[in-house]
Design an enzyme around this catalytic site. Structure first.
Site, PDB file in Angstrom:
ATOM      1  N   ALA A   7       3.954  -5.762   2.733  1.00  0.00           N
ATOM      2  CA  ALA A   7       5.224  -5.068   2.477  1.00  0.00           C
ATOM      3  C   ALA A   7       5.902  -4.700   3.795  1.00  0.00           C
ATOM      4  O   ALA A   7       7.129  -4.804   3.927  1.00  0.00           O
ATOM      5  CB  ALA A   7       4.960  -3.818   1.638  1.00  0.00           C
ATOM      6  N   ASN A  11      -3.342  -9.944  17.573  1.00  0.00           N
ATOM      7  CA  ASN A  11      -3.181  -9.072  18.734  1.00  0.00           C
ATOM      8  C   ASN A  11      -4.247  -9.491  19.744  1.00  0.00           C
ATOM      9  O   ASN A  11      -5.003 -10.443  19.507  1.00  0.00           O
ATOM     10  CB  ASN A  11      -3.236  -7.578  18.351  1.00  0.00           C
ATOM     11  CG  ASN A  11      -4.579  -7.184  17.773  1.00  0.00           C
ATOM     12  OD1 ASN A  11      -5.596  -7.828  18.041  1.00  0.00           O
ATOM     13  ND2 ASN A  11      -4.604  -6.133  16.964  1.00  0.00           N
ATOM     14  N   GLY A  35       2.568  -4.091  14.872  1.00  0.00           N
ATOM     15  CA  GLY A  35       2.247  -5.523  14.743  1.00  0.00           C
ATOM     16  C   GLY A  35       2.952  -6.152  13.553  1.00  0.00           C
ATOM     17  O   GLY A  35       3.372  -7.316  13.601  1.00  0.00           O
ATOM     18  N   ASP A  36       3.102  -5.376  12.481  1.00  0.00           N
ATOM     19  CA  ASP A  36       3.816  -5.891  11.304  1.00  0.00           C
ATOM     20  C   ASP A  36       5.302  -6.071  11.610  1.00  0.00           C
ATOM     21  O   ASP A  36       5.929  -7.033  11.152  1.00  0.00           O
ATOM     22  CB  ASP A  36       3.658  -4.924  10.122  1.00  0.00           C
ATOM     23  CG  ASP A  36       2.207  -4.793   9.691  1.00  0.00           C
ATOM     24  OD1 ASP A  36       1.452  -5.769   9.861  1.00  0.00           O
ATOM     25  OD2 ASP A  36       1.840  -3.717   9.197  1.00  0.00           O
ATOM     26  N   ASN A  89       0.828  -1.218   0.000  1.00  0.00           N
ATOM     27  CA  ASN A  89       0.000   0.000   0.000  1.00  0.00           C
ATOM     28  C   ASN A  89       0.851   1.251   0.000  1.00  0.00           C
ATOM     29  O   ASN A  89       2.030   1.228   0.358  1.00  0.00           O
ATOM     30  CB  ASN A  89      -0.855   0.069   1.286  1.00  0.00           C
ATOM     31  CG  ASN A  89      -1.914  -1.008   1.352  1.00  0.00           C
ATOM     32  OD1 ASN A  89      -2.344  -1.531   0.338  1.00  0.00           O
ATOM     33  ND2 ASN A  89      -2.324  -1.334   2.567  1.00  0.00           N
ATOM     34  N   GLY A 101       5.162   6.935  11.274  1.00  0.00           N
ATOM     35  CA  GLY A 101       5.005   6.158  10.045  1.00  0.00           C
ATOM     36  C   GLY A 101       5.291   4.690  10.277  1.00  0.00           C
ATOM     37  O   GLY A 101       5.838   4.291  11.312  1.00  0.00           O
ATOM     38  N   THR A 130       0.329 -10.402  20.324  1.00  0.00           N
ATOM     39  CA  THR A 130       0.984  -9.188  20.812  1.00  0.00           C
ATOM     40  C   THR A 130       0.023  -8.533  21.797  1.00  0.00           C
ATOM     41  O   THR A 130      -1.192  -8.546  21.604  1.00  0.00           O
ATOM     42  CB  THR A 130       1.301  -8.224  19.649  1.00  0.00           C
ATOM     43  OG1 THR A 130       0.101  -7.985  18.899  1.00  0.00           O
ATOM     44  CG2 THR A 130       2.352  -8.809  18.727  1.00  0.00           C
ATOM     45  N   LEU A 131       0.607  -7.960  22.862  1.00  0.00           N
ATOM     46  CA  LEU A 131      -0.217  -7.401  23.949  1.00  0.00           C
ATOM     47  C   LEU A 131       0.113  -5.932  24.180  1.00  0.00           C
ATOM     48  O   LEU A 131       0.061  -5.441  25.317  1.00  0.00           O
ATOM     49  CB  LEU A 131       0.026  -8.208  25.235  1.00  0.00           C
ATOM     50  CG  LEU A 131      -0.149  -9.731  25.145  1.00  0.00           C
ATOM     51  CD1 LEU A 131       0.281 -10.410  26.446  1.00  0.00           C
ATOM     52  CD2 LEU A 131      -1.597 -10.094  24.814  1.00  0.00           C
ATOM     53  N   GLY A 132       0.500  -5.198  23.135  1.00  0.00           N
ATOM     54  CA  GLY A 132       0.818  -3.774  23.275  1.00  0.00           C
ATOM     55  C   GLY A 132       1.972  -3.569  24.237  1.00  0.00           C
ATOM     56  O   GLY A 132       2.999  -4.253  24.143  1.00  0.00           O
TER      57      GLY A 132
HETATM   58  O1  RIB Z   1      -0.443  -2.468   9.778  1.00  0.00           O
HETATM   59  C1  RIB Z   1      -0.246  -1.177   9.267  1.00  0.00           C
HETATM   60  C2  RIB Z   1      -0.622  -1.129   7.823  1.00  0.00           C
HETATM   61  O2  RIB Z   1      -2.001  -1.365   7.708  1.00  0.00           O
HETATM   62  C3  RIB Z   1      -0.387   0.221   7.181  1.00  0.00           C
HETATM   63  O3  RIB Z   1       0.916   0.351   6.639  1.00  0.00           O
HETATM   64  C4  RIB Z   1      -1.487   0.299   6.152  1.00  0.00           C
HETATM   65  O4  RIB Z   1      -1.040   0.197   4.849  1.00  0.00           O
HETATM   66  C5  RIB Z   1      -2.473  -0.786   6.520  1.00  0.00           C
HETATM   67  O5  RIB Z   1      -2.496  -1.762   5.589  1.00  0.00           O
END
Ligand code: RIB
Length: 305
Positions: A40, A179, A247-248, A9, A283, A216-218
């Site tokens: 990504a 989560n 989380g990613d 995205n 970001g 994940t628990l923050g």
């Molecule tokens: O997990 C965060 C992502 O969720 C953002 O980068 C956004 O693109 C959404 O897909």
């Protein structure tokens, strides 16, 4: 080698003092266009943690595609199997408030056109890892998971954003990532009790599904339930600026460490620390730490040996 089959995205990010209520207009900062997408993001986080990573995803024919791919290219994620489909790249419209909370509206664009067959030429095999999320059509992810498992690869499924997946489909994942909210949603969907804590809920899920389940628990860190045992790891103490992509980061770093043969406990520690570090910068992708920064933070954290 890690293969990520998932979304790419552009994140259109605007900061505001508080998130708008329905019908409300609030003043915001200048907007930013930042590479994102759960697929990504996880690919980049894994790469920065030192893994070899291939991204299988779709972008559109618009000018946003180049921006969306910039960080992946710069960090050396293999983009050879990427496809271009349709006019638009996926876009997430994100608002972030002064407490680092966010809301996200997702326009899928090319992500909706990704096919399991896009993986055919580069299918993961024995010793490889396939990492999946929920921002591309789930039927395609499921077919990709089946093919990868049949070829001997390990499959990690991040159920974000949450969708009610059936038991048979969950059986195609070796490790399920959620989560705390997603863990409770999944338990309810499967007719299982939601525990008083995240640890209880993941233990219930893991036992019922016969799979490793990690939540994940923050600021509380993360917990894993696997083969009857539970492992909890702390988060780092940080002042959060923006939690987008935390989380990613966790999922990508966890996959990287497991792919490198580390134990589940070590992988969890690295992933939780990386997730914390990613909250300290604005970001998603620009905030993802490199392996040296994760190691340095872990070495300096009082709660880690
Ligand atoms: O997990 C965060 C992502 O969720 C953002 O980068 C956004 O693109 C959404 O897909």
């Amino acid at each position: 080698m890690i293969t990520v089959f998932g979304s790419i995205n552009i994140d259109l990010v605007c900061r505001t003092a508080h998130l708008p209520r329905p019908g409300e207009t609030v003043p915001g900062s200048d907007y930013e266009l930042i590479p994102g997408g759960k697929g990504a993001n996880q690919a980049l986080a894994a790469r920065r943690a030192g893994a070899s990573v291939r991204m299988v995803g779709a972008v559109g024919g618009d000018d946003m595609a180049a921006i969306a791919l910039a960080e992946l290219e710069r960090d050396g994620v293999d983009l050879g199997a990427l496809v271009r489909r349709g006019p638009t790249t996926g876009m997430a419209v994100i608002t972030v408030d002064s407490h680092a909370e966010n809301t996200i509206v997702l326009s899928p664009g090319a992500n909706a056109r990704l096919k399991a067959s896009d993986l055919d030429a580069v299918r993961p095999g024995a010793g490889d890892t396939l990492l999946l999320q929920m921002e591309v059509p789930f039927a395609e992810s499921l077919a990709a998971a089946r093919a990868a498992r049949a070829a001997g690869a390990r499959v990690l499924l991040s159920i974000a954003p949450f969708l009610p997946i059936e038991r048979e489909a969950l059986a195609e994942a070796d490790i399920i990532l959620v989560n705390e909210t997603e863990a409770a949603d999944l338990a309810r969907h499967l007719g299982l009790p939601v525990g008083a804590s995240g640890a209880e809920t993941v233990a219930t899920l893991s036992e019922a599904l016969g799979r490793s389940v990690i939540a994940t628990l923050g600021s509380e860190g993360a917990v894993a339930a696997s083969e009857g045992a539970t492992i909890a790891v702390p988060a780092l103490e940080v002042v959060p600026v923006d939690t987008t992509g935390a989380g990613d980061t966790f999922a990508g770093v966890l996959a990287a460490l497991l792919d490198q043969g580390e134990s589940l406990e070590t992988a969890l520690q690295f992933a939780a620390a990386a997730g914390s570090l990613s909250c300290t910068k604005a970001g998603a992708q620009p905030s993802f730490p490199r392996r040296a920064a994760i190691e340095e933070a872990l070495a300096g954290a009082p709660s880690f040996p």
